[in-house]
Design a protein around this motif. Structure first.
Motif, PDB file in Angstrom:
ATOM      1  N   ILE A 270      43.711  38.238  43.792  1.00  0.00           N
ATOM      2  CA  ILE A 270      44.205  37.877  42.468  1.00  0.00           C
ATOM      3  C   ILE A 270      43.025  37.459  41.585  1.00  0.00           C
ATOM      4  N   HIS A 271      42.862  38.159  40.465  1.00  0.00           N
ATOM      5  CA  HIS A 271      41.858  37.826  39.457  1.00  0.00           C
ATOM      6  C   HIS A 271      42.572  37.188  38.272  1.00  0.00           C
ATOM      7  N   ALA A 272      41.959  36.160  37.708  1.00  0.00           N
ATOM      8  CA  ALA A 272      42.643  35.420  36.646  1.00  0.00           C
ATOM      9  C   ALA A 272      41.704  35.026  35.514  1.00  0.00           C
ATOM     10  N   LEU A 273      42.263  34.992  34.300  1.00  0.00           N
ATOM     11  CA  LEU A 273      41.681  34.278  33.166  1.00  0.00           C
ATOM     12  C   LEU A 273      42.507  33.009  33.006  1.00  0.00           C
ATOM     13  N   GLU A 274      41.831  31.880  32.894  1.00  0.00           N
ATOM     14  CA  GLU A 274      42.544  30.607  32.751  1.00  0.00           C
ATOM     15  C   GLU A 274      41.838  29.708  31.752  1.00  0.00           C
ATOM     16  N   CYS A 275      42.569  28.729  31.273  1.00  0.00           N
ATOM     17  CA  CYS A 275      41.998  27.585  30.582  1.00  0.00           C
ATOM     18  C   CYS A 275      42.680  26.350  31.174  1.00  0.00           C
ATOM     19  N   ASP A 276      42.267  25.179  30.783  1.00  0.00           N
ATOM     20  CA  ASP A 276      42.855  23.972  31.372  1.00  0.00           C
ATOM     21  C   ASP A 276      44.340  23.854  31.062  1.00  0.00           C
ATOM     22  N   GLU A 277      44.743  24.456  29.953  1.00  0.00           N
ATOM     23  CA  GLU A 277      46.141  24.353  29.523  1.00  0.00           C
ATOM     24  C   GLU A 277      47.080  25.220  30.350  1.00  0.00           C
ATOM     25  N   GLU A 278      46.627  26.435  30.735  1.00  0.00           N
ATOM     26  CA  GLU A 278      47.512  27.379  31.420  1.00  0.00           C
ATOM     27  C   GLU A 278      46.714  28.575  31.950  1.00  0.00           C
ATOM     28  N   PRO A 279      47.285  29.316  32.925  1.00  0.00           N
ATOM     29  CA  PRO A 279      46.763  30.657  33.208  1.00  0.00           C
ATOM     30  C   PRO A 279      47.033  31.541  31.986  1.00  0.00           C
ATOM     31  N   ILE A 280      46.116  32.460  31.720  1.00  0.00           N
ATOM     32  CA  ILE A 280      46.257  33.305  30.534  1.00  0.00           C
ATOM     33  C   ILE A 280      46.623  34.742  30.924  1.00  0.00           C
ATOM     34  N   ALA A 281      46.057  35.222  32.028  1.00  0.00           N
ATOM     35  CA  ALA A 281      46.366  36.571  32.500  1.00  0.00           C
ATOM     36  C   ALA A 281      45.941  36.693  33.951  1.00  0.00           C
ATOM     37  N   ILE A 282      46.631  37.560  34.692  1.00  0.00           N
ATOM     38  CA  ILE A 282      46.196  37.873  36.050  1.00  0.00           C
ATOM     39  C   ILE A 282      46.304  39.375  36.299  1.00  0.00           C
ATOM     40  N   PHE A 283      45.432  39.885  37.150  1.00  0.00           N
ATOM     41  CA  PHE A 283      45.528  41.214  37.745  1.00  0.00           C
ATOM     42  C   PHE A 283      45.379  41.028  39.250  1.00  0.00           C
ATOM     43  N   ALA A 284      46.248  41.666  40.018  1.00  0.00           N
ATOM     44  CA  ALA A 284      46.190  41.559  41.475  1.00  0.00           C
ATOM     45  C   ALA A 284      46.172  42.953  42.078  1.00  0.00           C
ATOM     46  N   GLY A 285      45.354  43.137  43.109  1.00  0.00           N
ATOM     47  CA  GLY A 285      45.264  44.461  43.719  1.00  0.00           C
ATOM     48  C   GLY A 285      44.671  44.427  45.109  1.00  0.00           C
ATOM     49  N   VAL A 286      44.627  45.596  45.724  1.00  0.00           N
ATOM     50  CA  VAL A 286      44.091  45.746  47.076  1.00  0.00           C
ATOM     51  C   VAL A 286      42.740  46.450  46.997  1.00  0.00           C
ATOM     52  N   ALA A 287      41.786  45.980  47.783  1.00  0.00           N
ATOM     53  CA  ALA A 287      40.426  46.510  47.751  1.00  0.00           C
ATOM     54  C   ALA A 287      39.989  46.897  49.159  1.00  0.00           C
ATOM     55  N   ASP A 288      39.107  47.891  49.240  1.00  0.00           N
ATOM     56  CA  ASP A 288      38.670  48.340  50.567  1.00  0.00           C
ATOM     57  C   ASP A 288      37.151  48.474  50.695  1.00  0.00           C
ATOM     58  N   GLY A 289      36.416  47.829  49.814  1.00  0.00           N
ATOM     59  CA  GLY A 289      34.957  47.909  49.882  1.00  0.00           C
ATOM     60  C   GLY A 289      34.364  48.973  48.993  1.00  0.00           C
ATOM     61  N   GLY A 290      35.182  49.936  48.552  1.00  0.00           N
ATOM     62  CA  GLY A 290      34.686  50.975  47.660  1.00  0.00           C
ATOM     63  C   GLY A 290      35.584  51.240  46.484  1.00  0.00           C
ATOM     64  N   ILE A 292      39.140  49.510  44.187  1.00  0.00           N
ATOM     65  CA  ILE A 292      40.144  48.483  43.924  1.00  0.00           C
ATOM     66  C   ILE A 292      41.346  49.181  43.276  1.00  0.00           C
ATOM     67  N   SER A 293      42.540  48.897  43.804  1.00  0.00           N
ATOM     68  CA  SER A 293      43.780  49.469  43.285  1.00  0.00           C
ATOM     69  C   SER A 293      44.666  48.331  42.791  1.00  0.00           C
ATOM     70  N   ILE A 294      44.974  48.316  41.504  1.00  0.00           N
ATOM     71  CA  ILE A 294      45.768  47.234  40.926  1.00  0.00           C
ATOM     72  C   ILE A 294      47.241  47.422  41.270  1.00  0.00           C
ATOM     73  N   MET A 295      47.884  46.327  41.704  1.00  0.00           N
ATOM     74  CA  MET A 295      49.291  46.363  42.086  1.00  0.00           C
ATOM     75  C   MET A 295      50.203  45.761  41.023  1.00  0.00           C
ATOM     76  N   PHE A 296      49.809  44.597  40.474  1.00  0.00           N
ATOM     77  CA  PHE A 296      50.671  43.956  39.479  1.00  0.00           C
ATOM     78  C   PHE A 296      49.834  43.071  38.562  1.00  0.00           C
ATOM     79  N   ASN A 297      50.417  42.747  37.403  1.00  0.00           N
ATOM     80  CA  ASN A 297      49.696  41.940  36.416  1.00  0.00           C
ATOM     81  C   ASN A 297      50.696  41.330  35.453  1.00  0.00           C
TER      82      ASN A 297
END
Length: 395
Positions: A270-290, A292-297
C-alpha cells in the motif's frame, strides 16, 4: 471436512501417446493445505508466475470469498517422471446451469491469471505437453469446461504456455507502462506532465505533515485500510458502480493479503499520500521485483481532492519502482481516463474456453461467444455508451 476427505485421491496418468511430453502424472487436489508445499515451491523468483498467483493471496481469497461464491478448490499439479512439479494451476470449480466449470482462483480481484510454471519446462512446452495435461483432466471426469480468462501472453519476457491453446482476446485491455532500465524520469512521465503535477502538489505540500510513503507496519496498513473501506464505497456510489468490496468475505481477504509478508514487503503493498489531518490517496498492488500491478485505489472526499492527489501519488509510485529497478507497471483492467495519462500501451491478454466433456462443448462455445460480444461492445464507443446508460438506468 477432514484433510483425508478433502484431498481427491484420483490421480490421472498422462496418456502414453504423448511421448514427447515431460508430464508423467497429473494430480487434482481440493485441499489448500495439501497443495501448499508444491505451490510455494514454484513461487521462487526463477520460476514463471505472476504475483496474483501467490499462495498467500489466493488461499485467503478461496477461504473468505470463494467459499461464499460456491467455488471449490480444483488445484492441478503436473509432475515429470521423477515427480518434480512442472506446473500448478490454482483453479476452482463452480456448477453453472448444470455444467461444472473450472476457472482461476481470485475472481474479480486478479488482473492476470496464470499457472505457476517451472521456467525450464515452460520455455520448452509444446502442444504435446498441453494435450497430456488436458487428457488427464478429461480422464478425471469432474469438470466439463475450463474457462481460463485474462491470461497474459507473456510474463517477464517468457511466453505463457497456455498461449498454445485456442484463444481469443479478453473483453478488456490492461493499460501498461514500460519503464526503460536506468532511464531518465522523462522516459516514464513527460517533463510537461511532471510540471503540471508539481504545480498541483504544491497545494498539498502546504498541508501539515504532508508525505508520501509505502506502508510498512501492521498499524499503518490497518489504519489505511480502515480509511479505504470507509471512503471507497462512497466513491463507487458516486460513480453508480457496484461495490465489489462489500461482497461477503472481500474485506477480510484484502486485509489478510495486505498484512501477509512477502520478502521485504507484503503480498499487497500500500502506497499512500497523507497529511496529519487525514490520508489523501492510496494505491495498492502486487509486485514481483520487476513489475508492479495496481489492484485498488481511492482518494479523499475532502477539499484536498481538487489537487489531483491520485495523479500525484501515481507519479510517486512510478518513480519509486523505477528507481528500484522495475521495468513495468500496469494499472489493472479497465479504460479509466487517468490510466491513459500514464500508460500508453496495453498488455496483451487472452481467454481460452476448453471443453473437457461433451456437455462442456456447448458451454465453451457459449462462453466464447458471450465474451466476444462483450468485447465488441467495449471496442465500439457508441455501443459502450449505450450499455453504460442502460446500466445506470436499471442498475
Amino acid at each position: 471436512m477432514t484433510i483425508a476427505a478433502a484431498i481427491q485421491s484420483r490421480t490421472a496418468e498422462a496418456p502414453a501417446r504423448s511421448k514427447a511430453s515431460r508430464i508423467a502424472e497429473v494430480e487434482i487436489v481440493s485441499d489448500l493445505t495439501m497443495a501448499e508445499p508444491v505451490w510455494r515451491a514454484l513461487e521462487e523468483t526463477s520460476q514463471l508466475f505472476t504475483p496474483y498467483q501467490r499462495f498467500d493471496l489466493l488461499a485467503p481469497w478461496q477461504r473468505l470469498v470463494g467459499e461464499h461464491e460456491g467455488a471449490t478448490p480444483f488445484i492441478v499439479i503436473a509432475r515429470d517422471s521423477e515427480r518434480r512439479p512442472l506446473v500448478v494451476l490454482p483453479l476452482c470449480t463452480r456448477k453453472n446451469h448444470g455444467v461444472f466449470v473450472a476457472c482461476f482462483m481470485g475472481g474479480k480481484h486478479t488482473t492476470f491469471n496464470m499457472g505457476l510454471w517451472d521456467a525450464d519446462f515452460a520455455g520448452h512446452a509444446e502442444t504435446a505437453d498441453l494435450d497430456a495435461l488436458l487428457a488427464a483432466l478429461r480422464a478425471h471426469g469432474s469438470v466439463d469446461v475450463l474457462a481460463l480468462s485474462q491470461q497474459p501472453m507473456r510474463w517477464r519476457d517468457q511466453q505463457n504456455p497456455f498461449a498454445l491453446l485456442p484463444r481469443q482476446n479478453s473483453i478488456n485491455g490492461c493499460p501498461l507502462l514500460t519503464m526503460p532500465p536506468a532511464g531518465p524520469p522523462a522516459s516514464r512521465i513527460s517533463n510537461s506532465f511532471r510540471r503540471r503535477l508539481k504545480s498541483k502538489e504544491k497545494k498539498l505540500q502546504a498541508l501539515t505533515g504532508y508525505r508520501y510513503h509505502l506502508a510498512t507496519t501492521d498499524d499503518d496498513i490497518t489504519r489505511l485500510l480502515d480509511w479505504f473501506f470507509r471512503v471507497k464505497p462512497v466513491r463507487m456510489a458516486e460513480q453508480r458502480l457496484p461495490n465489489v468490496f462489500a461482497e461477503p468475505g472481500v474485506e477480510a481477504f484484502i486485509r489478510s493479503a495486505c498484512l501477509a509478508r512477502c520478502g521485504d514487503g507484503r503480498v499487497i503493498d500500500i502506497h499512500a499520500l497523507e497529511c496529519d489531518e487525514e490520508p489523501i490517496a492510496i494505491f495498492a498492488g502486487v509486485a514481483d521485483g520487476g513489475r508492479i500491478s495496481i489492484m485498488f485505489n481511492t482518494y479523499t472526499m475532502s477539499e484536498h481532492a481538487r489537487y489531483s492527489p491520485g495523479l500525484v501519488l501515481m507519479r510517486n509510485v512510478i518513480d519509486h519502482y523505477a528507481e528500484a529497478g522495475y521495468d513495468a507497471l500496469d494499472l489493472g483492467i479497465g479504460s479509466d481516463d487517468y490510466k491513459r495519462l500514464f500508460c500508453k500501451s496495453d498488455e496483451e491478454i487472452f481467454d481460452s474456453f476448453v471443453p473437457l466433456t461433451s456437455h462442456g462443448k456447448l458451454a465453451a462455445m457459449t462462453m466464447s461467444s458471450l465474451n466476444h460480444g462483450k468485447r465488441l461492445v467495449k471496442q465500439n464507443q457508441m455501443l459502450f455508451d449505450l450499455a453504460r446508460k442502460l446500466r445506470r438506468a436499471f442498475g
